[in-house]
Design a protein around this motif. Structure first.
Motif, PDB file in Angstrom:
ATOM      1  N   THR A  24      34.578  33.858  35.813  1.00  0.00           N
ATOM      2  CA  THR A  24      35.879  34.541  35.875  1.00  0.00           C
ATOM      3  C   THR A  24      36.331  34.989  34.488  1.00  0.00           C
ATOM      4  O   THR A  24      36.955  36.042  34.350  1.00  0.00           O
ATOM      5  N   GLY A  25      35.986  34.216  33.467  1.00  0.00           N
ATOM      6  CA  GLY A  25      36.303  34.641  32.100  1.00  0.00           C
ATOM      7  C   GLY A  25      35.563  35.907  31.727  1.00  0.00           C
ATOM      8  O   GLY A  25      36.147  36.845  31.160  1.00  0.00           O
ATOM      9  N   LEU A  26      34.270  35.965  32.053  1.00  0.00           N
ATOM     10  CA  LEU A  26      33.480  37.161  31.754  1.00  0.00           C
ATOM     11  C   LEU A  26      33.987  38.380  32.524  1.00  0.00           C
ATOM     12  O   LEU A  26      34.096  39.479  31.963  1.00  0.00           O
ATOM     13  N   VAL A  27      34.285  38.203  33.792  1.00  0.00           N
ATOM     14  CA  VAL A  27      34.788  39.324  34.599  1.00  0.00           C
ATOM     15  C   VAL A  27      36.122  39.816  34.049  1.00  0.00           C
ATOM     16  O   VAL A  27      36.365  41.024  33.970  1.00  0.00           O
ATOM     17  N   THR A  28      36.982  38.911  33.636  1.00  0.00           N
ATOM     18  CA  THR A  28      38.266  39.307  33.048  1.00  0.00           C
ATOM     19  C   THR A  28      38.046  40.151  31.800  1.00  0.00           C
ATOM     20  O   THR A  28      38.669  41.205  31.625  1.00  0.00           O
ATOM     21  N   ILE A  29      37.147  39.695  30.939  1.00  0.00           N
ATOM     22  CA  ILE A  29      36.851  40.433  29.702  1.00  0.00           C
ATOM     23  C   ILE A  29      36.278  41.806  30.025  1.00  0.00           C
ATOM     24  O   ILE A  29      36.668  42.819  29.411  1.00  0.00           O
ATOM     25  N   ILE A  30      35.384  41.876  30.998  1.00  0.00           N
ATOM     26  CA  ILE A  30      34.786  43.160  31.379  1.00  0.00           C
ATOM     27  C   ILE A  30      35.850  44.105  31.932  1.00  0.00           C
ATOM     28  O   ILE A  30      35.897  45.291  31.559  1.00  0.00           O
ATOM     29  N   LEU A  31      36.715  43.605  32.813  1.00  0.00           N
ATOM     30  CA  LEU A  31      37.761  44.451  33.387  1.00  0.00           C
ATOM     31  C   LEU A  31      38.688  45.000  32.307  1.00  0.00           C
ATOM     32  O   LEU A  31      39.051  46.182  32.329  1.00  0.00           O
ATOM     33  N   ILE A  32      39.069  44.153  31.371  1.00  0.00           N
ATOM     34  CA  ILE A  32      39.929  44.601  30.275  1.00  0.00           C
ATOM     35  C   ILE A  32      39.168  45.596  29.392  1.00  0.00           C
ATOM     36  O   ILE A  32      39.739  46.593  28.933  1.00  0.00           O
ATOM     37  N   GLY A  33      37.880  45.355  29.175  1.00  0.00           N
ATOM     38  CA  GLY A  33      37.066  46.241  28.346  1.00  0.00           C
ATOM     39  C   GLY A  33      36.846  47.614  28.958  1.00  0.00           C
ATOM     40  O   GLY A  33      36.628  48.593  28.232  1.00  0.00           O
ATOM     41  N   VAL A  34      36.902  47.705  30.275  1.00  0.00           N
ATOM     42  CA  VAL A  34      36.708  48.996  30.943  1.00  0.00           C
ATOM     43  C   VAL A  34      37.891  49.934  30.683  1.00  0.00           C
ATOM     44  O   VAL A  34      37.724  51.158  30.646  1.00  0.00           O
ATOM     45  N   ILE A  35      39.065  49.387  30.453  1.00  0.00           N
ATOM     46  CA  ILE A  35      40.260  50.223  30.260  1.00  0.00           C
ATOM     47  C   ILE A  35      40.106  51.164  29.066  1.00  0.00           C
ATOM     48  O   ILE A  35      40.284  52.383  29.222  1.00  0.00           O
ATOM     49  N   PRO A  36      39.781  50.670  27.858  1.00  0.00           N
ATOM     50  CA  PRO A  36      39.609  51.622  26.753  1.00  0.00           C
ATOM     51  C   PRO A  36      38.432  52.577  26.965  1.00  0.00           C
ATOM     52  O   PRO A  36      38.497  53.731  26.538  1.00  0.00           O
ATOM     53  N   VAL A  37      37.388  52.110  27.642  1.00  0.00           N
ATOM     54  CA  VAL A  37      36.252  52.994  27.944  1.00  0.00           C
ATOM     55  C   VAL A  37      36.727  54.136  28.840  1.00  0.00           C
ATOM     56  O   VAL A  37      36.385  55.305  28.620  1.00  0.00           O
ATOM     57  N   ALA A  76      41.883  36.343  35.616  1.00  0.00           N
ATOM     58  CA  ALA A  76      42.381  35.396  34.606  1.00  0.00           C
ATOM     59  C   ALA A  76      43.092  34.223  35.295  1.00  0.00           C
ATOM     60  O   ALA A  76      42.954  33.070  34.876  1.00  0.00           O
ATOM     61  N   SER A  77      43.820  34.521  36.372  1.00  0.00           N
ATOM     62  CA  SER A  77      44.469  33.457  37.144  1.00  0.00           C
ATOM     63  C   SER A  77      43.439  32.563  37.813  1.00  0.00           C
ATOM     64  O   SER A  77      43.631  31.347  37.907  1.00  0.00           O
ATOM     65  N   ALA A  78      42.344  33.161  38.271  1.00  0.00           N
ATOM     66  CA  ALA A  78      41.266  32.367  38.873  1.00  0.00           C
ATOM     67  C   ALA A  78      40.660  31.435  37.826  1.00  0.00           C
ATOM     68  O   ALA A  78      40.360  30.266  38.115  1.00  0.00           O
ATOM     69  N   PHE A  79      40.493  31.931  36.596  1.00  0.00           N
ATOM     70  CA  PHE A  79      40.003  31.078  35.508  1.00  0.00           C
ATOM     71  C   PHE A  79      40.927  29.878  35.333  1.00  0.00           C
ATOM     72  O   PHE A  79      40.478  28.736  35.255  1.00  0.00           O
TER      73      PHE A  79
END
Length: 177
Positions: A24-37, A76-79
């Protein structure tokens, strides 16, 4: 905090919560990272929306970003949910589960489970809106309100009350000894 070596249930629970926290931490980081992309590649996004027959690129971009933000908040809540569960497992392994801290943890977990169910509505609506810009054969949307998830929240709230009462009874007992 060491786990009892002969309790495979606690070891399995600890391992699973750790794995789920990492995922869940990795998915959160990926989702946030997709926004600037997505923001950086606005021309490509606009082209895709236009080719799909969309006329309001700004609305589609806003919906995509909002979907990513909500999804990141959910993961992030799931984490945090799994982190709380891991801490409860730790107290069980120390033979000390009936504490007010665990009651609070269970209550927070109940609110998180309820928030997951509430978040399904905007996530589903945004996904349906954005689905018009994706060829149908490439997209499947599974959107439903889960009664099981609602039941989980209720069970967690009840367990929180049980743990609160257990902690209070334990304190009363310790006060009389």
């Amino acid at each position: 905090m060491s786990l009892k070596p002969k309790d495979p249930l606690l070891v399995a629970g600890k391992v699973m919560t750790t794995i789920l926290m990492v995922l869940t931490g990795l998915v959160t980081i990926i989702l946030i990272g997709v926004i600037p992309v997505l923001l950086f590649n606005q021309p490509d996004f606009a082209k895709a929306v236009t080719e799909a027959g969309g006329s309001d690129v700004g609305m589609a971009l806003g919906a995509a970003i909002l979907l990513l933000v909500i999804a990141a908040a959910v993961t992030a809540s799931a984490f945090y949910f799994f982190q709380l569960l891991s801490r409860i497992i730790g107290t069980v392994s120390q033979d000390d589960p009936f504490t007010s801290d665990n009651a609070q943890r269970l209550g927070r977990m109940g609110w998180i489970a309820l928030a997951f169910q509430i978040a399904s509505f905007p996530i589903g609506a945004l996904a349906f809106y954005l689905a018009q810009f994706v060829p149908e054969e490439n997209l499947t949307i599974d959107y439903e309100f889960s009664l099981t998830g609602l039941l989980l929240a209720i069970v967690l709230f009840i367990l929180a009350r049980i743990f609160r009462n257990g902690a209070a009874m334990r304190e009363d007992l310790e006060g009389t000894v």
